[in-house]
Design a protein around this motif. Structure first.
Motif, PDB file in Angstrom:
ATOM      1  N   LEU A   5      44.262  47.318 -33.053  1.00 53.97           N
ATOM      2  CA  LEU A   5      43.973  46.155 -33.903  1.00 53.97           C
ATOM      3  C   LEU A   5      43.758  46.631 -35.327  1.00 53.97           C
ATOM      4  O   LEU A   5      42.987  47.565 -35.569  1.00 53.97           O
ATOM      5  N   LYS A   6      44.455  45.997 -36.260  1.00 54.95           N
ATOM      6  CA  LYS A   6      44.271  46.327 -37.681  1.00 54.95           C
ATOM      7  C   LYS A   6      44.053  45.026 -38.450  1.00 54.95           C
ATOM      8  O   LYS A   6      44.919  44.145 -38.471  1.00 54.95           O
ATOM      9  N   VAL A   7      42.880  44.910 -39.018  1.00 57.29           N
ATOM     10  CA  VAL A   7      42.524  43.732 -39.822  1.00 57.29           C
ATOM     11  C   VAL A   7      42.533  44.172 -41.283  1.00 57.29           C
ATOM     12  O   VAL A   7      41.842  45.127 -41.647  1.00 57.29           O
ATOM     13  N   GLU A  26      39.650  48.583 -38.393  1.00 57.29           N
ATOM     14  CA  GLU A  26      40.610  48.801 -37.312  1.00 57.29           C
ATOM     15  C   GLU A  26      39.919  49.279 -36.047  1.00 57.29           C
ATOM     16  O   GLU A  26      38.793  49.779 -36.086  1.00 57.29           O
ATOM     17  N   VAL A  27      40.619  49.077 -34.932  1.00 56.39           N
ATOM     18  CA  VAL A  27      40.119  49.482 -33.615  1.00 56.39           C
ATOM     19  C   VAL A  27      41.227  50.280 -32.938  1.00 56.39           C
ATOM     20  O   VAL A  27      42.365  49.801 -32.846  1.00 56.39           O
ATOM     21  N   ASN A  28      40.903  51.486 -32.476  1.00 54.39           N
ATOM     22  CA  ASN A  28      41.878  52.315 -31.768  1.00 54.39           C
ATOM     23  C   ASN A  28      41.751  52.127 -30.262  1.00 54.39           C
ATOM     24  O   ASN A  28      40.704  51.708 -29.766  1.00 54.39           O
ATOM     25  N   GLN A  29      42.830  52.443 -29.572  1.00 59.58           N
ATOM     26  CA  GLN A  29      42.865  52.346 -28.101  1.00 59.58           C
ATOM     27  C   GLN A  29      41.670  53.096 -27.490  1.00 59.58           C
ATOM     28  O   GLN A  29      41.388  54.234 -27.845  1.00 59.58           O
ATOM     29  N   GLU A  31      38.470  52.631 -27.774  1.00 63.29           N
ATOM     30  CA  GLU A  31      37.215  52.702 -28.537  1.00 63.29           C
ATOM     31  C   GLU A  31      36.314  51.501 -28.262  1.00 63.29           C
ATOM     32  O   GLU A  31      36.787  50.435 -27.879  1.00 63.29           O
ATOM     33  N   ILE A  32      35.015  51.698 -28.525  1.00 62.59           N
ATOM     34  CA  ILE A  32      34.114  50.566 -28.781  1.00 62.59           C
ATOM     35  C   ILE A  32      33.839  50.592 -30.274  1.00 62.59           C
ATOM     36  O   ILE A  32      33.339  51.597 -30.809  1.00 62.59           O
ATOM     37  N   VAL A  33      34.200  49.516 -30.944  1.00 58.26           N
ATOM     38  CA  VAL A  33      33.895  49.372 -32.377  1.00 58.26           C
ATOM     39  C   VAL A  33      32.942  48.200 -32.509  1.00 58.26           C
ATOM     40  O   VAL A  33      33.146  47.143 -31.899  1.00 58.26           O
ATOM     41  N   THR A  34      31.884  48.387 -33.279  1.00 56.63           N
ATOM     42  CA  THR A  34      30.910  47.305 -33.448  1.00 56.63           C
ATOM     43  C   THR A  34      30.836  46.843 -34.897  1.00 56.63           C
ATOM     44  O   THR A  34      30.999  47.648 -35.825  1.00 56.63           O
ATOM     45  N   LEU A  35      30.624  45.551 -35.069  1.00 57.37           N
ATOM     46  CA  LEU A  35      30.322  44.966 -36.383  1.00 57.37           C
ATOM     47  C   LEU A  35      28.851  44.574 -36.341  1.00 57.37           C
ATOM     48  O   LEU A  35      28.448  43.785 -35.485  1.00 57.37           O
ATOM     49  N   ILE A  36      28.061  45.161 -37.240  1.00 59.39           N
ATOM     50  CA  ILE A  36      26.645  44.804 -37.287  1.00 59.39           C
ATOM     51  C   ILE A  36      26.303  44.228 -38.658  1.00 59.39           C
ATOM     52  O   ILE A  36      27.044  44.393 -39.622  1.00 59.39           O
ATOM     53  N   GLY A  37      25.152  43.558 -38.720  1.00 54.72           N
ATOM     54  CA  GLY A  37      24.715  42.958 -39.975  1.00 54.72           C
ATOM     55  C   GLY A  37      23.692  41.880 -39.680  1.00 54.72           C
ATOM     56  O   GLY A  37      23.501  41.491 -38.526  1.00 54.72           O
ATOM     57  N   ALA A  38      23.056  41.406 -40.729  1.00 56.68           N
ATOM     58  CA  ALA A  38      22.032  40.370 -40.572  1.00 56.68           C
ATOM     59  C   ALA A  38      22.681  39.049 -40.167  1.00 56.68           C
ATOM     60  O   ALA A  38      23.909  38.896 -40.203  1.00 56.68           O
ATOM     61  N   ASN A  39      21.860  38.080 -39.786  1.00 56.05           N
ATOM     62  CA  ASN A  39      22.350  36.723 -39.523  1.00 56.05           C
ATOM     63  C   ASN A  39      23.090  36.209 -40.744  1.00 56.05           C
ATOM     64  O   ASN A  39      22.609  36.356 -41.866  1.00 56.05           O
ATOM     65  N   GLY A  40      24.234  35.591 -40.526  1.00 56.59           N
ATOM     66  CA  GLY A  40      24.975  35.022 -41.655  1.00 56.59           C
ATOM     67  C   GLY A  40      25.807  36.026 -42.429  1.00 56.59           C
ATOM     68  O   GLY A  40      26.381  35.695 -43.464  1.00 56.59           O
ATOM     69  N   ALA A 203      28.609  52.474 -29.449  1.00 57.20           N
ATOM     70  CA  ALA A 203      29.842  52.388 -30.236  1.00 57.20           C
ATOM     71  C   ALA A 203      30.378  53.760 -30.645  1.00 57.20           C
ATOM     72  O   ALA A 203      29.616  54.670 -30.978  1.00 57.20           O
ATOM     73  N   ASP A 204      31.714  53.875 -30.635  1.00 53.98           N
ATOM     74  CA  ASP A 204      32.357  55.045 -31.234  1.00 53.98           C
ATOM     75  C   ASP A 204      32.250  54.959 -32.752  1.00 53.98           C
ATOM     76  O   ASP A 204      31.943  55.949 -33.418  1.00 53.98           O
ATOM     77  N   ARG A 205      32.511  53.755 -33.278  1.00 55.69           N
ATOM     78  CA  ARG A 205      32.427  53.554 -34.731  1.00 55.69           C
ATOM     79  C   ARG A 205      31.820  52.188 -35.014  1.00 55.69           C
ATOM     80  O   ARG A 205      31.865  51.302 -34.168  1.00 55.69           O
TER      81      ARG A 205
END
Length: 236
Positions: A5-7, A26-29, A31-40, A203-205
């Protein structure tokens, strides 16, 4: 290696509100990739855009080498993308088994029984409750059901939106154990999660979002060890 996946440079608006501002990742085959951040911060909006529930004004989303463009959500599932939405969204009036069967609607009927068995191995609690209506399950069981339903489509990328939300700590641990075992079995996972500590530990990344922008990226271990991340997201 070409990412699964490439965004690239997506910008998403809710009316006049600019919710996602030039996000790329991006996400490689495998992997666990996480998106973190505050609410909103824009985590769920990013995931919903990848899934085809929302659309970007700019940039591209490429999955397995194919530009998803403005592909609608039901078409992205047949491409191998499965989203477990925030709040679980199971069919409350239907039985556990009927919910799982709904997850296999893009697949030929012959393999459904084997897929059900596989999901029941992963989630023995669901097997015990296969005839129960989903509305009578606990929050943790509904989360397992939502994950099992997504797995019925044999996703090449499993996207999880806030899987620990509203769950007791012991259930959060169980859900993350399941995420680890899926990863070990080769499932590629894109994880959006408020619980930064839990997310980065599997997560890997990771990518850190703030007000719709990616502000930091690194391996899970690097982000866990970062004083800035500790202070902002880990209570350090």
């Amino acid at each position: 290696m070409e990412p699964i996946l490439k965004v690239d440079n997506i910008n998403v608006y809710y009316g006049s509100i600019h919710a996602i501002k030039g996000v790329s990742f991006e996400v490689n085959q495998g992997e666990i990739v996480t998106l973190i951040g505050a609410n909103g911060a824009g985590k769920s909006t990013t995931l919903n855009t990848v899934a085809g529930l929302l659309h970007s004004k700019t940039g591209s989303i490429t999955f397995l080498g194919e530009n998803l463009g403005h592909l609608p959500c039901h078409k992205t599932v047949s491409k191998g993308l499965a989203l477990v939405p925030e709040g679980r969204r199971v069919f409350l009036q239907m039985s556990v088994q009927e919910n799982l069967e709904m997850g296999a609607y893009t697949k030929p009927g012959s393999g459904v029984a084997a897929d059900l068995e596989h999901v029941y191995e992963l989630f023995p609690r669901l097997k015990e409750r296969m005839r129960q209506t989903a509305g009578t399950l606990s929050g943790g069981e509904q989360q397992m059901l939502a994950m099992g339903r997504a797995l019925m489509s044999h996703p090449k990328l499993l996207m999880l939106d806030e899987p620990s939300m509203g769950l007791a700590p012991i259930l959060v641990e169980q859900i993350f154990d399941i995420i680890r075992s899926l990863h070990k079995a080769g499932t590629t996972i894109l994880l959006v999660e408020q619980n930064a500590q839990a997310a980065l530990s599997v997560a890997d990344r990771g990518y850190v979002l703030e007000t719709g922008k990616v502000v930091t990226t690194g391996t899970g271990a690097e982000l866990l060890a970062s004083p800035i991340i500790k202070k902002a997201y880990l209570g350090g």
